[in-house]
Design a protein around this motif. Structure first.
Motif, PDB file in Angstrom:
ATOM      1  N   ALA A   1      20.345  20.488  -2.018  1.00 56.13           N
ATOM      2  CA  ALA A   1      19.023  20.968  -1.720  1.00 56.13           C
ATOM      3  C   ALA A   1      17.546  19.672  -2.788  1.00 56.13           C
ATOM      4  O   ALA A   1      18.379  19.550  -2.843  1.00 56.13           O
ATOM      5  CB  ALA A   1      19.012  22.600  -3.532  1.00 56.13           C
ATOM      6  N   ASP A   2      16.471  20.535  -2.175  1.00 58.92           N
ATOM      7  CA  ASP A   2      15.271  19.126  -1.992  1.00 58.92           C
ATOM      8  C   ASP A   2      15.442  19.360  -3.680  1.00 58.92           C
ATOM      9  O   ASP A   2      15.139  20.199  -4.646  1.00 58.92           O
ATOM     10  CB  ASP A   2      14.210  19.069  -1.091  1.00 58.92           C
ATOM     11  CG  ASP A   2      13.509  20.320  -1.612  1.00 58.92           C
ATOM     12  OD1 ASP A   2      13.486  21.049  -2.909  1.00 58.92           O
ATOM     13  OD2 ASP A   2      13.257  20.389  -0.772  1.00 58.92           O
TER      14      ASP A   2
ATOM     15  N   ARG B   1      26.857  22.696  -7.311  1.00 60.61           N
ATOM     16  CA  ARG B   1      26.049  23.307  -5.605  1.00 60.61           C
ATOM     17  C   ARG B   1      27.123  23.782  -4.682  1.00 60.61           C
ATOM     18  O   ARG B   1      27.166  25.272  -4.895  1.00 60.61           O
ATOM     19  CB  ARG B   1      25.236  22.309  -5.602  1.00 60.61           C
ATOM     20  CG  ARG B   1      24.013  22.320  -6.575  1.00 60.61           C
ATOM     21  CD  ARG B   1      22.717  21.528  -6.520  1.00 60.61           C
ATOM     22  NE  ARG B   1      22.549  20.799  -5.239  1.00 60.61           N
ATOM     23  CZ  ARG B   1      22.430  19.775  -6.023  1.00 60.61           C
ATOM     24  NH1 ARG B   1      22.146  19.598  -7.716  1.00 60.61           N
ATOM     25  NH2 ARG B   1      22.426  18.105  -5.717  1.00 60.61           N
TER      26      ARG B   1
ATOM     27  N   GLU C   1      13.313  22.336  -5.428  1.00 61.60           N
ATOM     28  CA  GLU C   1      13.904  22.601  -5.566  1.00 61.60           C
ATOM     29  C   GLU C   1      14.567  23.115  -6.873  1.00 61.60           C
ATOM     30  O   GLU C   1      14.584  24.249  -7.321  1.00 61.60           O
ATOM     31  CB  GLU C   1      14.315  23.804  -4.679  1.00 61.60           C
ATOM     32  CG  GLU C   1      15.939  24.753  -4.201  1.00 61.60           C
ATOM     33  CD  GLU C   1      16.045  25.072  -2.864  1.00 61.60           C
ATOM     34  OE1 GLU C   1      17.118  26.018  -3.434  1.00 61.60           O
ATOM     35  OE2 GLU C   1      16.835  24.086  -2.256  1.00 61.60           O
TER      36      GLU C   1
ATOM     37  N   PRO D   1      21.344  26.857  -5.852  1.00 62.95           N
ATOM     38  CA  PRO D   1      20.276  26.110  -4.585  1.00 62.95           C
ATOM     39  C   PRO D   1      21.367  26.031  -3.822  1.00 62.95           C
ATOM     40  O   PRO D   1      22.213  25.798  -4.266  1.00 62.95           O
ATOM     41  CB  PRO D   1      20.050  25.518  -5.451  1.00 62.95           C
ATOM     42  CG  PRO D   1      20.855  25.327  -6.620  1.00 62.95           C
ATOM     43  CD  PRO D   1      20.614  26.803  -7.043  1.00 62.95           C
ATOM     44  N   PHE D   2      21.117  25.735  -2.647  1.00 68.98           N
ATOM     45  CA  PHE D   2      22.326  25.047  -1.695  1.00 68.98           C
ATOM     46  C   PHE D   2      22.820  23.926  -1.989  1.00 68.98           C
ATOM     47  O   PHE D   2      21.895  23.035  -2.586  1.00 68.98           O
ATOM     48  CB  PHE D   2      21.942  25.231   0.153  1.00 68.98           C
ATOM     49  CG  PHE D   2      21.212  26.926   0.505  1.00 68.98           C
ATOM     50  CD1 PHE D   2      22.002  27.329   1.522  1.00 68.98           C
ATOM     51  CD2 PHE D   2      20.309  27.201   0.692  1.00 68.98           C
ATOM     52  CE1 PHE D   2      22.158  28.003   1.701  1.00 68.98           C
ATOM     53  CE2 PHE D   2      19.916  28.478   1.312  1.00 68.98           C
ATOM     54  CZ  PHE D   2      21.154  28.791   1.990  1.00 68.98           C
TER      55      PHE D   2
END
Length: 302
Positions: free
Chosen positions: A228-229, A154, A232, A224-225
């Motif tokens: 991300a949680d 990521r 997500e 996703p960042f």
């Protein structure tokens, strides 16, 4: 090594012109030939000339075709942003292969975005191809899987957010394309000025630059960042892209865009797989290790 003579051609595909390089003076590839025909799909932010160094090391008994991807450099920008979605690109490039291949079985070669297209193109249009060669381009299934499970991947993918930002076009122009230059590395702009000039010429065309960015803006799933949680990440859907033709993967281990573990899941999706990794190469293996790559391609295609 002296670069092999390549000729410029243009062909209309679904109402838009595609520019391509070929070793043949004639625009139509010989339908009766038994010579291997290799079609090369370049990546972002390059163009068809990216392949010239590698092609120079290939046997002259190979026919080669290297297009500028739709919207890149001398290929005409497409009519709408939706035309840059992966399904639409697959249909257009499959039509291109049918036109230039003229019913010959083609060896498909892809790097980066060209590889991201080549994977599903070989999966859903396998009748067009005899073999697939991938160079530092993630398989859509293993890439998505790794985005779900790997913070490292990521993190490596965060540059994409800069390319899909609303002001990406203006930011690239105002910074003299610093992001693109940094991706490719300073050495390219001093060691191969002729090729670098073709790149900058393309980037400076506003319509071309927008077309190049549209590939990212039409990615099938959002990136996703880094942190991300769970919700997500759970929303990411792993596509089932299966390859039934013999496949060669050439991989530079020092890739800033992909974690090397992205290769681990490939046997789950590729029936007949050969992988060769280069310890020193980066994402730009097709140019950095052209002779090494050409040697493996020659052995695989024969």
């Amino acid at each position: 090594m002296e670069k092999r003579k390549l000729y410029d051609h243009f062909i209309e595909v679904q109402g838009h012109s595609i520019h391509y390089l070929s070793n043949t003076y004639e625009s139509a590839v010989d339908t009766e030939s038994t010579r291997p025909l290799l079609v090369f799909l370049h990546g972002f932010p390059e163009n068809a000339h990216a392949w010239e160094g590698l092609i120079a090391h290939l046997p002259k008994r190979f026919d080669v075709v290297a297009p500028d991807l739709p919207g890149y450099y001398k290929s005409e920008p497409l009519s709408s942003i939706e035309d840059y979605s992966v399904p639409m690109l697959l249909t257009r490039i499959a039509a291109f292969v049918e036109l230039v291949g003229r019913k010959r079985q083609v060896v498909l070669v892809g790097h980066d975005w060209g590889g991201a297209i080549a994977w599903p193109l070989a999966a859903f249009h396998s009748q067009l191809f005899s073999k697939l060669i991938i160079m530092n381009a993630a398989h859509p299934s293993t890439f998505t899987s790794l985005l779900k499970t790997s913070r490292t991947q990521r993190l490596k993918s965060q540059y994409i957010h800069q390319l899909i930002a609303d002001d990406a076009h203006e930011t690239l122009i105002q910074s003299d394309f610093s992001l693109l230059r940094n991706m490719l590395g300073d050495a390219l702009f001093s060691s191969d000025k002729r090729y670098a000039d073709t790149l900058v010429s393309g980037w400076k065309d506003s319509n071309t630059l927008k077309a190049m960015l549209n590939y990212y803006k039409n990615m099938p799933q959002a990136i996703p960042f880094t942190d991300a949680d769970d919700n997500e990440l759970a929303a990411l859907r792993v596509p089932n892209i299966r390859i039934v033709i013999p496949t060669l993967v050439l991989w530079g281990k020092n890739d800033d865009a992909f974690d090397v573990s992205i290769l681990d899941g490939l046997p789950n999706y590729v029936e007949e797989l050969t992988v060769h990794q280069h310890n020193e190469a980066t994402h730009w293996i097709h140019r950095e290790q052209a002779q090494w790559a050409a040697g493996h391609i020659n052995k695989f295609v024969v």
